[in-house]
Design a protein around this motif. Structure first.
Motif, mmCIF file in Angstrom:
data_model
loop_
_atom_site.group_PDB
_atom_site.id
_atom_site.type_symbol
_atom_site.label_atom_id
_atom_site.label_comp_id
_atom_site.label_asym_id
_atom_site.label_seq_id
_atom_site.Cartn_x
_atom_site.Cartn_y
_atom_site.Cartn_z
ATOM 1 N N MET A 252 -0.092 -9.834 46.939
ATOM 2 C CA MET A 252 -0.103 -11.288 46.852
ATOM 3 C C MET A 252 -1.519 -11.804 46.584
ATOM 4 O O MET A 252 -1.715 -12.718 45.779
ATOM 5 C CB MET A 252 0.440 -11.900 48.146
ATOM 6 C CG MET A 252 0.528 -13.417 48.093
ATOM 7 S SD MET A 252 1.269 -14.143 49.546
ATOM 8 C CE MET A 252 0.139 -13.647 50.828
ATOM 9 N N MET A 253 -2.513 -11.208 47.243
ATOM 10 C CA MET A 253 -3.894 -11.654 47.049
ATOM 11 C C MET A 253 -4.356 -11.417 45.610
ATOM 12 O O MET A 253 -4.979 -12.288 45.007
ATOM 13 C CB MET A 253 -4.839 -10.945 48.016
ATOM 14 C CG MET A 253 -4.583 -11.295 49.449
ATOM 15 S SD MET A 253 -6.020 -12.058 50.142
ATOM 16 C CE MET A 253 -5.504 -12.256 51.814
ATOM 17 N N PHE A 254 -4.050 -10.238 45.066
ATOM 18 C CA PHE A 254 -4.461 -9.955 43.696
ATOM 19 C C PHE A 254 -3.697 -10.826 42.702
ATOM 20 O O PHE A 254 -4.250 -11.259 41.687
ATOM 21 C CB PHE A 254 -4.315 -8.468 43.368
ATOM 22 C CG PHE A 254 -5.430 -7.640 43.922
ATOM 23 C CD1 PHE A 254 -6.682 -7.656 43.323
ATOM 24 C CD2 PHE A 254 -5.243 -6.855 45.048
ATOM 25 C CE1 PHE A 254 -7.730 -6.900 43.840
ATOM 26 C CE2 PHE A 254 -6.279 -6.101 45.573
ATOM 27 C CZ PHE A 254 -7.523 -6.121 44.959
ATOM 28 N N SER A 255 -2.428 -11.096 42.988
ATOM 29 C CA SER A 255 -1.650 -11.984 42.115
ATOM 30 C C SER A 255 -2.223 -13.393 42.133
ATOM 31 O O SER A 255 -2.347 -14.046 41.089
ATOM 32 C CB SER A 255 -0.182 -12.020 42.548
ATOM 33 O OG SER A 255 0.412 -10.770 42.367
ATOM 34 N N CYS A 256 -2.565 -13.878 43.314
ATOM 35 C CA CYS A 256 -3.170 -15.215 43.423
ATOM 36 C C CYS A 256 -4.513 -15.259 42.709
ATOM 37 O O CYS A 256 -4.832 -16.244 42.033
ATOM 38 C CB CYS A 256 -3.336 -15.604 44.887
ATOM 39 S SG CYS A 256 -1.784 -15.959 45.711
ATOM 40 N N SER A 257 -5.286 -14.200 42.822
ATOM 41 C CA SER A 257 -6.572 -14.131 42.137
ATOM 42 C C SER A 257 -6.370 -14.173 40.622
ATOM 43 O O SER A 257 -7.068 -14.894 39.908
ATOM 44 C CB SER A 257 -7.302 -12.850 42.535
ATOM 45 O OG SER A 257 -8.454 -12.656 41.755
ATOM 46 N N SER A 258 -5.385 -13.426 40.154
ATOM 47 C CA SER A 258 -5.110 -13.375 38.719
ATOM 48 C C SER A 258 -4.663 -14.729 38.182
ATOM 49 O O SER A 258 -5.178 -15.210 37.171
ATOM 50 C CB SER A 258 -4.031 -12.322 38.448
ATOM 51 O OG SER A 258 -3.688 -12.310 37.086
ATOM 52 N N ILE A 259 -3.725 -15.359 38.869
ATOM 53 C CA ILE A 259 -3.257 -16.662 38.380
ATOM 54 C C ILE A 259 -4.342 -17.717 38.521
ATOM 55 O O ILE A 259 -4.468 -18.616 37.687
ATOM 56 C CB ILE A 259 -1.940 -17.093 39.045
ATOM 57 C CG1 ILE A 259 -1.323 -18.221 38.217
ATOM 58 C CG2 ILE A 259 -2.148 -17.549 40.469
ATOM 59 C CD1 ILE A 259 0.144 -18.394 38.390
ATOM 60 N N GLY A 260 -5.181 -17.595 39.551
ATOM 61 C CA GLY A 260 -6.299 -18.522 39.700
ATOM 62 C C GLY A 260 -7.268 -18.424 38.539
ATOM 63 O O GLY A 260 -7.774 -19.438 38.047
ATOM 64 N N MET A 261 -7.532 -17.192 38.077
ATOM 65 C CA MET A 261 -8.423 -17.012 36.936
ATOM 66 C C MET A 261 -7.807 -17.584 35.667
ATOM 67 O O MET A 261 -8.491 -18.205 34.854
ATOM 68 C CB MET A 261 -8.748 -15.536 36.749
ATOM 69 C CG MET A 261 -9.697 -14.995 37.782
ATOM 70 S SD MET A 261 -10.083 -13.289 37.403
ATOM 71 C CE MET A 261 -10.585 -12.711 38.999
ATOM 72 N N LYS A 262 -6.495 -17.390 35.503
ATOM 73 C CA LYS A 262 -5.825 -17.917 34.312
ATOM 74 C C LYS A 262 -5.814 -19.440 34.314
ATOM 75 O O LYS A 262 -6.107 -20.074 33.295
ATOM 76 C CB LYS A 262 -4.403 -17.368 34.239
ATOM 77 C CG LYS A 262 -4.382 -15.899 33.904
ATOM 78 C CD LYS A 262 -2.984 -15.348 33.910
ATOM 79 C CE LYS A 262 -3.046 -13.901 33.469
ATOM 80 N NZ LYS A 262 -2.524 -12.958 34.354
ATOM 81 N N ILE A 263 -5.481 -20.026 35.443
ATOM 82 C CA ILE A 263 -5.471 -21.490 35.539
ATOM 83 C C ILE A 263 -6.890 -22.033 35.374
ATOM 84 O O ILE A 263 -7.115 -23.008 34.657
ATOM 85 C CB ILE A 263 -4.849 -21.952 36.871
ATOM 86 C CG1 ILE A 263 -3.349 -21.634 36.871
ATOM 87 C CG2 ILE A 263 -5.086 -23.435 37.106
ATOM 88 C CD1 ILE A 263 -2.667 -21.856 38.206
ATOM 89 N N GLY A 264 -7.859 -21.376 36.021
ATOM 90 C CA GLY A 264 -9.248 -21.809 35.895
ATOM 91 C C GLY A 264 -9.752 -21.733 34.464
ATOM 92 O O GLY A 264 -10.460 -22.628 33.999
ATOM 93 N N GLY A 265 -9.380 -20.677 33.763
ATOM 94 C CA GLY A 265 -9.776 -20.559 32.356
ATOM 95 C C GLY A 265 -9.173 -21.662 31.504
ATOM 96 O O GLY A 265 -9.838 -22.241 30.639
ATOM 97 N N GLY A 266 -7.903 -21.987 31.767
ATOM 98 C CA GLY A 266 -7.248 -23.054 31.024
ATOM 99 C C GLY A 266 -7.842 -24.416 31.334
ATOM 100 O O GLY A 266 -8.108 -25.217 30.427
ATOM 101 N N VAL A 267 -8.074 -24.684 32.606
ATOM 102 C CA VAL A 267 -8.671 -25.967 32.992
ATOM 103 C C VAL A 267 -10.095 -26.066 32.451
ATOM 104 O O VAL A 267 -10.521 -27.129 31.973
ATOM 105 C CB VAL A 267 -8.647 -26.148 34.528
ATOM 106 C CG1 VAL A 267 -9.477 -27.335 34.961
ATOM 107 C CG2 VAL A 267 -7.209 -26.301 35.020
ATOM 108 N N GLY A 268 -10.837 -24.962 32.503
ATOM 109 C CA GLY A 268 -12.200 -24.966 31.979
ATOM 110 C C GLY A 268 -12.242 -25.261 30.487
ATOM 111 O O GLY A 268 -13.077 -26.050 30.024
#
Length: 148
Positions: free
Chosen positions: A69-85
């Protein structure tokens, strides 16, 4: 985390120098961009290790495995952060009056490009460094492992 913080501080210094290089020359900007990338690489490479340390801490405290769950959250956080950025860069340029077909951009747009390229990474790097300085997961994991 001490070595990681040292490398992250080098990244902050390089990003700060880059802000002042914009008006000097393009070659210096490219060279400093390369140096910034090299000094930030240890931090980017250590993100998964940080997530693993936090997952271990969670296991030691609760007895439940949450690594996936932690790695999945990290992965989706990076994807969302990249999109928002990416979106944020476009929104900031639009707010500054960027016109893609213009032969010459206004000084406001040029300043916004400098802000996006130099100041935003500097601000985010400082925030990450501050978080890392106060993060004591490895020390707490060692204490919890001794107690167990």
């Amino acid at each position: 985390m001490g070595g990681l913080q040292k490398w992250n501080k080098r990244g902050i210094l390089t990003a700060a120098i880059m802000i002042f290089t914009y008006t000097v020359n393009l070659g210096g900007l490219v060279a400093l961009s390369f140096i910034r990338s090299v000094t930030m690489a240890p931090l980017m490479g250590s993100l998964n290790a940080i997530v693993a340390a936090v997952a271990r801490n969670s296991y030691l405290k609760t007895g439940k495995h949450t690594e996936g769950m932690m790695f999945s959250c990290s992965s989706i956080g990076m994807k969302i952060g990249g999109g928002v950025g990416a979106g944020l860069a476009g929104w900031l340029l639009a707010a500054a009056g960027y016109v893609g077909t213009a032969e010459v951009q206004t000084p406001e747009v040029l300043n916004m490009i400098k802000f996006i390229y130099g100041a935003i990474p500097l601000i985010l790097t400082v925030l990450i460094t501050v978080c890392l300085i106060f993060m004591k997961v490895e020390e707490e994991n060692a204490t919890l492992e001794k107690a167990a």
